[in-house]
Design a protein around this motif. Structure first.
Motif, PDB file in Angstrom:
ATOM      1  N   MET A 107      39.893  33.861  29.093  1.00 25.15           N
ATOM      2  CA  MET A 107      41.033  32.949  29.201  1.00 25.15           C
ATOM      3  C   MET A 107      42.156  33.501  30.081  1.00 25.15           C
ATOM      4  O   MET A 107      43.327  33.147  29.907  1.00 25.15           O
ATOM      5  CB  MET A 107      41.587  32.604  27.819  1.00 25.15           C
ATOM      6  N   SER A 108      41.819  34.323  31.036  1.00 26.40           N
ATOM      7  CA  SER A 108      42.844  34.820  31.959  1.00 26.40           C
ATOM      8  C   SER A 108      43.233  33.714  32.944  1.00 26.40           C
ATOM      9  O   SER A 108      42.428  32.856  33.301  1.00 26.40           O
ATOM     10  CB  SER A 108      42.337  36.047  32.711  1.00 26.40           C
ATOM     11  N   ALA A 109      44.502  33.747  33.357  1.00 25.67           N
ATOM     12  CA  ALA A 109      45.066  32.729  34.262  1.00 25.67           C
ATOM     13  C   ALA A 109      44.961  31.325  33.679  1.00 25.67           C
ATOM     14  O   ALA A 109      44.872  30.349  34.411  1.00 25.67           O
ATOM     15  CB  ALA A 109      44.418  32.789  35.638  1.00 25.67           C
ATOM     16  N   PHE A 110      44.988  31.208  32.363  1.00 31.58           N
ATOM     17  CA  PHE A 110      45.001  29.885  31.718  1.00 31.58           C
ATOM     18  C   PHE A 110      46.294  29.170  32.083  1.00 31.58           C
ATOM     19  O   PHE A 110      47.385  29.696  31.945  1.00 31.58           O
ATOM     20  CB  PHE A 110      44.894  30.057  30.203  1.00 31.58           C
TER      21      PHE A 110
ATOM     22  N   ASP B 165      35.145  35.099  30.159  1.00 30.12           N
ATOM     23  CA  ASP B 165      34.899  33.658  30.078  1.00 30.12           C
ATOM     24  C   ASP B 165      36.162  32.837  30.317  1.00 30.12           C
ATOM     25  O   ASP B 165      37.288  33.290  30.086  1.00 30.12           O
ATOM     26  CB  ASP B 165      34.344  33.298  28.697  1.00 30.12           C
ATOM     27  N   ALA B 166      35.936  31.596  30.782  1.00 29.74           N
ATOM     28  CA  ALA B 166      36.986  30.577  30.939  1.00 29.74           C
ATOM     29  C   ALA B 166      38.094  31.022  31.883  1.00 29.74           C
ATOM     30  O   ALA B 166      39.274  30.738  31.659  1.00 29.74           O
ATOM     31  CB  ALA B 166      37.553  30.194  29.577  1.00 29.74           C
ATOM     32  N   LEU B 167      37.734  31.693  32.954  1.00 26.08           N
ATOM     33  CA  LEU B 167      38.723  32.105  33.943  1.00 26.08           C
ATOM     34  C   LEU B 167      39.408  30.879  34.553  1.00 26.08           C
ATOM     35  O   LEU B 167      38.754  29.927  34.956  1.00 26.08           O
ATOM     36  CB  LEU B 167      38.044  32.915  35.045  1.00 26.08           C
ATOM     37  N   GLY B 168      40.723  30.919  34.620  1.00 24.75           N
ATOM     38  CA  GLY B 168      41.464  29.856  35.281  1.00 24.75           C
ATOM     39  C   GLY B 168      41.406  28.508  34.603  1.00 24.75           C
ATOM     40  O   GLY B 168      41.570  27.474  35.273  1.00 24.75           O
TER      41      GLY B 168
ATOM     42  N   LEU C 263      33.774  29.918  34.377  1.00 27.64           N
ATOM     43  CA  LEU C 263      35.031  29.331  34.838  1.00 27.64           C
ATOM     44  C   LEU C 263      35.525  28.306  33.825  1.00 27.64           C
ATOM     45  O   LEU C 263      34.741  27.595  33.210  1.00 27.64           O
ATOM     46  CB  LEU C 263      34.849  28.665  36.197  1.00 27.64           C
ATOM     47  N   GLY C 264      36.839  28.229  33.664  1.00 27.17           N
ATOM     48  CA  GLY C 264      37.425  27.265  32.754  1.00 27.17           C
ATOM     49  C   GLY C 264      37.477  25.875  33.367  1.00 27.17           C
ATOM     50  O   GLY C 264      37.057  25.638  34.505  1.00 27.17           O
TER      51      GLY C 264
ATOM     52  N   ASP D 206      34.849  41.633  50.055  1.00 22.12           N
ATOM     53  CA  ASP D 206      33.971  41.744  48.884  1.00 22.12           C
ATOM     54  C   ASP D 206      34.393  40.816  47.743  1.00 22.12           C
ATOM     55  O   ASP D 206      33.723  40.764  46.715  1.00 22.12           O
ATOM     56  CB  ASP D 206      33.969  43.191  48.372  1.00 22.12           C
ATOM     57  N   PHE D 207      35.493  40.101  47.910  1.00 20.25           N
ATOM     58  CA  PHE D 207      36.032  39.264  46.846  1.00 20.25           C
ATOM     59  C   PHE D 207      35.659  37.792  47.043  1.00 20.25           C
ATOM     60  O   PHE D 207      35.389  37.349  48.155  1.00 20.25           O
ATOM     61  CB  PHE D 207      37.557  39.365  46.809  1.00 20.25           C
ATOM     62  N   LYS D 208      35.677  37.066  45.933  1.00 19.93           N
ATOM     63  CA  LYS D 208      35.558  35.611  45.956  1.00 19.93           C
ATOM     64  C   LYS D 208      36.871  35.006  45.462  1.00 19.93           C
ATOM     65  O   LYS D 208      37.591  35.610  44.673  1.00 19.93           O
ATOM     66  CB  LYS D 208      34.402  35.141  45.064  1.00 19.93           C
ATOM     67  N   ARG D 209      37.157  33.806  45.936  1.00 17.70           N
ATOM     68  CA  ARG D 209      38.409  33.141  45.570  1.00 17.70           C
ATOM     69  C   ARG D 209      38.136  31.961  44.636  1.00 17.70           C
ATOM     70  O   ARG D 209      37.162  31.226  44.809  1.00 17.70           O
ATOM     71  CB  ARG D 209      39.138  32.639  46.824  1.00 17.70           C
ATOM     72  N   TYR D 210      39.027  31.792  43.666  1.00 19.82           N
ATOM     73  CA  TYR D 210      38.903  30.684  42.710  1.00 19.82           C
ATOM     74  C   TYR D 210      40.248  29.977  42.586  1.00 19.82           C
ATOM     75  O   TYR D 210      41.314  30.592  42.710  1.00 19.82           O
ATOM     76  CB  TYR D 210      38.461  31.207  41.341  1.00 19.82           C
TER      77      TYR D 210
END
Length: 242
Positions: A151-154, A169-172, A189-190, A221-225
């Motif tokens: 639940m980070s960046a909720f 779990d449930a990022l963003g 992903l949230g 090396d990163f992905k963006r959401y």
């Protein structure tokens, strides 16, 4: 009353000059925070024997540097407005909650809700961060060297969250316009959070954030959401009939 250690006779807690040391084994946290609120721009403070006490170095509103040598409890550096706070150990729940500006740096791990509701500034965590990192963030930048919990960046509204490890779990979930960069894997992903393309703009932005955090990771090396923006508008399919 704050106990100062090895402070020269011509130095006080309200003038610039040599670093000011405070021993929390002999000084109440309330007195420490009051002394920091009365501090002058340019001062350097060191807090020894913090013993995991809560609410250390909260509400700082001067351009000072504070180093906490050891572990901090709940809400360390909360409501931070100016200057820098460095914690050499771990930090408990609510690190830098509602930070407005300045920098908060933790060399160890941080517990839940790091930088929650932060409006500005930079929060750097070298280790891992627990659940709900950056919830309801409103402009703060967060760089985590390790993993973050669920639940980070909720409901994150603005700002950037950089994760150099994995995300739970449930990022963003229910994210607005904040940007999330993750180097490792994302458990799930949230609602309304999707993977988005990494453009030159985002690579440059991420490179700047990593540099500000003192890291050498490769932005490629990163992905963006971010938000799919499907929850921005009313849909009858999301309503309940009675």
């Amino acid at each position: 009353m704050v106990t100062l250690i090895e402070t020269p006779a011509n130095e006080t807690a309200t003038t610039g000059g040599s670093p000011i040391d405070v021993d929390l084994a002999d000084s109440p946290v309330r007195d420490l925070n009051q002394a920091l609120h009365d501090a002058a721009d340019g001062q350097s403070w060191t807090v020894t024997k913090p013993g995991g006490k809560h609410s250390l170095a909260v509400g700082i509103n001067a351009h000072i540097s504070v180093t906490v040598e050891g572990h901090a409890g709940y809400y360390a550096a909360g409501m931070h407005q100016k200057g820098d706070v460095t914690i050499t150990g771990n930090a408990g729940v609510g690190l830098a909650e509602n930070i407005m500006s300045g920098k908060v740096y933790v060399k160890g791990d941080a517990s839940q809700s790091a930088a929650a509701t932060g409006h500005g500034g930079l929060v750097v965590i070298d280790g891992n961060a627990g659940a709900r990192c950056g919830i309801s963030m409103k402009g703060v930048d967060i760089v985590v060297g390790g993993n973050i919990g669920h639940m980070s960046a909720f409901m994150a509204q603005a700002g950037r969250l950089v994760v150099c490890g994995d995300a739970g779990d449930a990022l963003g979930d229910s994210i607005y316009e904040a940007r999330i960069y993750v180097k490792g894997t994302v458990a799930s992903l949230g609602a309304d959070c999707i993977e988005k393309p990494m453009t030159i703009e985002h690579l440059d932005e991420l490179a700047g954030l990593l540099a500000a955090a003192g890291r050498t990771d490769n932005p490629a090396d990163f992905k963006r959401y971010g938000s799919a923006r499907n929850l921005y508008h009313f849909s009858v399919h999301n309503s309940t009939s009675y």
